[in-house]
Structures are given as C-alpha cells and as structure tokens.
Design a protein around this motif. Structure first.
Motif, PDB file in Angstrom:
ATOM      1  N   GLY A  73      43.862  26.325  48.218  1.00 44.69           N
ATOM      2  CA  GLY A  73      45.173  26.316  47.571  1.00 44.69           C
ATOM      3  C   GLY A  73      45.833  24.955  47.562  1.00 44.69           C
ATOM      4  O   GLY A  73      47.004  24.834  47.194  1.00 44.69           O
ATOM      5  N   ARG A  91      50.536  27.208  46.798  1.00 46.18           N
ATOM      6  CA  ARG A  91      50.937  28.559  47.212  1.00 46.18           C
ATOM      7  C   ARG A  91      52.335  28.581  47.821  1.00 46.18           C
ATOM      8  O   ARG A  91      53.006  29.604  47.794  1.00 46.18           O
ATOM      9  N   ASP A 320      44.351  27.819  40.793  1.00 47.71           N
ATOM     10  CA  ASP A 320      43.919  28.187  42.137  1.00 47.71           C
ATOM     11  C   ASP A 320      42.870  29.287  41.995  1.00 47.71           C
ATOM     12  O   ASP A 320      43.174  30.364  41.479  1.00 47.71           O
ATOM     13  N   THR A 323      44.151  32.662  44.122  1.00 49.00           N
ATOM     14  CA  THR A 323      45.387  33.381  43.787  1.00 49.00           C
ATOM     15  C   THR A 323      45.692  33.439  42.296  1.00 49.00           C
ATOM     16  O   THR A 323      46.505  34.245  41.861  1.00 49.00           O
TER      17      THR A 323
END
Length: 349
Positions: A73, A91, A320, A323
């Motif tokens: 991330g 994130r 990412d 995510t």
C-alpha cells in the motif's frame, strides 16, 4: 477541498553520480525544437477542473509525474525541483518521507509486486532501483541520453528507453552492458512481456520489441498515430496510449506485434495502470481531467466501465493491488504538488 499533508523530510546520505544531462521539458518532448525534428506526442495542457476531483488530494512535492504502488500500500511518486521520490501510504493518505535523488525521475516501474521501484533519473543519465524502505540498489550511471523508462524482463535484464539518444539500453548488475541505436528514434514508455520489452516511439513510428536475453531487436510494427506510455496486461498483452490518436491500443506480443483491440479514449490518453484482480485497465484522459476505467475481461472486446473526475492534467495513475485504491498525479501549473487518492468504492463498477 484539498486535504494537505505535510511532507516529512528524511535526511538520507545517498550519493548518486550525476551526468551531464540538462533538465528535460515536461512530457515526452522532442529532442530538439528544430523544424527538421519530427513532432513528438506530449501530455495534454488541461483546463482547470470544473468538477471536484474524486477522493482526496494531498501535497507530495513539486511537479509529480510517475507513480507506482506496491502490495504494502506504499506509493512511490517522482517529483522535481527538488528532485526526489516521495513515499505515500495510500491506505491512510499520509506522506511517509521524501528521498532526494540526483536526477529528475519520470516514469516509474515495479520490479516485483512490492518493489523495488525501477528508477530512471533522466537529468543525470542514471538508472537505479529503490526499495519501499528507502534503500537504493545498484546504480548504473552514464546511461544513454535522458533515460525515460525501464522495465525488468524475465531474465533479470533492465531494458530502458534512450529518449534523446534513440534505441534501447540494457543493464545488468548495475552496469550498462549494451545499447542499440534506433529502432525507435525517440522511445517513450516500455512494458515487459516475459523475456521481451515492448517499446513505444513518441514520434509516431509505432512499437519496437527487444529480447532482454539476447539484447537484440526482434520485431516492430507501426501502429496508432503517436504513442507515449505502455503497460503490460498479462497473458502476453500490452496496452499502448495513443496520445495523439485518442485511443488505447491493445497488442499481443509473440514477439511479433498482433492487433487485439482499440479502446476509444478522447482527451489525450496518457497514463496507464492495470488491476489484474478485476481485469481493469485505468487510463488518464489528460485534457479532460478524467480517469477512464475499462473492463478487460475479454481483451478483444473491452468494455468502458465509466469515468472519474481527476485533478488538473492527470498524467500518471497507479492502483493498490490489494485494496483497489487509486492514486493519480496532477502535473499542471497550480496543481503541481497534487496526488489524488481515490477509494475503491468511488470507482465505477
């Protein structure tokens, strides 16, 4: 409203040997302003946004351009004046540190899922690697004339684009072991496909394929109008931003270049990224301040999912891989310090 995050400077005693290169123009600019020099594709000059950019926008440094995100991330963003790599946790939306470099970074690539970042420093004719913990790898100096982009082929060779010198650069163990003349007279972006590197020429000469193992040119094909960026999609496929042609061209590399599909992308398409989990291609539309998402489940029949409003002159994009958060760099005057972070739930499905 812009969310501002202060960059935490970290003093790193990292010495990179500088070359004689001068600061490059913005975009994939031609090597000379002479009337005899063919015109090269350049990024859009975008108007101020009329729609609020999705997500949040943070400060990362001056003139952000290339961006990549690892599985941790952490994003690496190339900035200029002063030249550096800014590390950002996408994130949490926070800047981690700024790492000075001795040349201006432009395109950034990942050598593995969580790095290191392959780092061409155009203005010092240097190509190196940088881990997300801030550690530099082997440093190859005296590399071409404005090395613009570089990827690692499956045999471990770094293949780079020699933007102002033309042709390809081959680096092993931190040393330039071979360079080939044009080929592409002004190569821009490059993508790795197994042992091959697929290179776009910004002057309109199409695509050139190099074998990283034998360090030879093995194929070429004239496609599109004027290409800039290239991005691998897996399964032997590469997407090329036809910036002057208003499209993204999908080609299969065998190593011959085989047409697969054309994706309409009006508005000077430029930056590319790809999410292998959802088979989604991301394309920045620089002149219209938009990010286009394309479903590539069937590469022969791409389906446009929708567009997302971006910061002014969105040049580069990364996602990412865990995510689905997206990061977009804004490179226009007045937006020169912006990194846009878009949560996955704000993207078209």
């Amino acid at each position: 409203m812009r969310s501002l995050v202060a960059t935490t400077a970290v003093a790193l005693s990292v010495v990179l040997v500088a070359g004689c290169g001068t600061d490059s123009d913005s975009g994939d600019a031609p090597a000379s302003s002479s009337s005899s020099t063919p015109v090269a594709a350049e990024p859009a000059v975008a108007p101020a946004p009329t729609v609020t950019p999705a997500g949040t926008v943070i400060e990362v440094g001056n003139e952000p351009e290339g961006v990549v995100i690892g599985t941790s991330g952490i994003a690496a963003v190339g900035v200029r004046r002063p030249d550096a790599i800014t590390l950002v946790n996408v994130r949490t939306g926070t800047v981690i540190r700024s790492i000075p470099t001795s040349g201006a970074p432009r395109h950034l690539e990942l050598a593995g899922p969580d790095g290191p970042v392959i780092l061409p420093l155009e203005t010092s004719n240097t190509i190196t690697e940088l881990s997300f913990d801030g550690t530099f790898g082997p440093i190859a100096t005296g590399v071409g004339d404005l090395p613009h982009d570089a990827v690692r082929t499956s045999d471990g060779t770094l293949v780079g684009t020699n933007e102002h010198g033309g042709g390809a650069l081959f680096i092993r163990d931190g040393k330039l072991v071979k360079s080939l003349p044009a080929g592409p007279p002004q190569p821009g972006g490059v993508a790795a496909v197994g042992r091959y590197a697929a290179m776009a020429d910004v002057q309109g000469n199409g695509v050139f394929i190099y074998d990283g193992t034998t360090m030879t040119e093995v194929a070429s094909k004239r496609i599109g109008t004027r290409l800039t960026h290239a991005h691998a999609l897996g399964d032997g496929l590469v997407a090329f931003a036809d910036t002057d042609g208003g499209a993204v061209l999908v080609e299969r590399i065998t190593p011959q270049v085989v047409d697969v599909s054309r994706i309409e992308a009006p508005g000077k398409p430029y930056g590319l990224s790809y999410d292998a989990r959802t088979k989604t291609l991301l394309v920045t539309l620089g002149s219209s301040n938009k990010l286009r998402l394309v479903d590539m489940t069937d590469p022969a029949k791409p389906r446009i999912k929708g567009d997302v409003p971006t910061v002014q002159q969105a040049n580069s994009v990364a996602m990412d891989p865990v995510t689905g958060i997206v990061a977009v760099t804004g490179s226009a005057p007045g937006e020169a310090s912006s990194l846009q972070i878009i949560p996955a739930d704000q993207l078209p499905r």
